[in-house]
Design a protein around this motif. Sequence first.
Motif, PDB file in Angstrom:
ATOM      1  N   UNK A   1       0.655  -1.252   0.014  1.00  0.00           N
ATOM      2  CA  UNK A   1      -0.017  -0.115  -0.154  1.00  0.00           C
ATOM      3  C   UNK A   1       0.896   1.436  -0.016  1.00  0.00           C
ATOM      4  N   UNK A   2       1.971   0.969   0.738  1.00  0.00           N
ATOM      5  CA  UNK A   2       2.999   2.388   0.858  1.00  0.00           C
ATOM      6  C   UNK A   2       3.429   2.600  -0.865  1.00  0.00           C
ATOM      7  N   UNK A   3       3.927   1.456  -1.310  1.00  0.00           N
ATOM      8  CA  UNK A   3       4.463   1.459  -2.419  1.00  0.00           C
ATOM      9  C   UNK A   3       3.350   2.423  -3.659  1.00  0.00           C
ATOM     10  N   UNK A   4       2.312   1.826  -3.520  1.00  0.00           N
ATOM     11  CA  UNK A   4       1.037   2.276  -4.300  1.00  0.00           C
ATOM     12  C   UNK A   4       0.906   3.778  -4.075  1.00  0.00           C
ATOM     13  N   UNK A   5       1.169   4.088  -2.712  1.00  0.00           N
ATOM     14  CA  UNK A   5       0.892   5.624  -2.518  1.00  0.00           C
ATOM     15  C   UNK A   5       2.022   6.393  -2.861  1.00  0.00           C
ATOM     16  N   UNK A   6       3.196   5.864  -3.238  1.00  0.00           N
ATOM     17  CA  UNK A   6       4.363   6.826  -4.048  1.00  0.00           C
ATOM     18  C   UNK A   6       3.807   7.210  -5.326  1.00  0.00           C
ATOM     19  N   UNK A   7       2.929   6.201  -6.100  1.00  0.00           N
ATOM     20  CA  UNK A   7       2.396   6.471  -7.356  1.00  0.00           C
ATOM     21  C   UNK A   7       1.104   7.444  -7.570  1.00  0.00           C
ATOM     22  N   UNK A   8       0.428   7.140  -6.627  1.00  0.00           N
ATOM     23  CA  UNK A   8      -0.854   7.721  -6.251  1.00  0.00           C
ATOM     24  C   UNK A   8      -1.122   9.067  -5.430  1.00  0.00           C
ATOM     25  N   UNK A   9      -1.243  10.110  -5.864  1.00  0.00           N
ATOM     26  CA  UNK A   9      -1.291  11.430  -4.715  1.00  0.00           C
ATOM     27  C   UNK A   9      -2.599  11.238  -3.666  1.00  0.00           C
ATOM     28  N   UNK A  10      -3.435  10.741  -3.907  1.00  0.00           N
ATOM     29  CA  UNK A  10      -4.446  10.648  -3.054  1.00  0.00           C
ATOM     30  C   UNK A  10      -4.096   9.611  -1.926  1.00  0.00           C
TER      31      UNK A  10
END
Length: 136
Positions: free
Chosen positions: A20-29
Amino acid sequence: MRGRLRNWLLLGAGSLFLGMGVVGIMLPVMPTTPFLLLAAGCYSHSSPRLARWLEGHPRLGPPLRAWRQQGAISPAAKVLAVTMMALGFGVVWLQGEMPMAGRLALAAVLVACAVFIVSRPHPAGAGGSTAPRRPR
């Protein structure tokens, strides 16, 4: 047997939070650091090897170490976090689908979070010393 199950559950949760943290790097929301902190906590109780890997990672490790050692957040991360919260709130406000009481409650929570984030010290030695600067 209980200890093994606990380790597997923590290892799975840590891996989920890391993803989820890695996805958060790519998604600003989506936030990054809270999930990385959760992953580090889960790994520290289930897999010291993965905990060391995460904290030693060249990209993910420095903010984790700064938080763990100093409770610090970099100036760039503060600006990004507060900006994303404001943009997210702006979208919620403009959509107008949430009742006014809900929007005001969300605003209060986001302001409290922003105050907390901004009040954290800057990491020492990373261009953001907590010591006051002297004029030149």
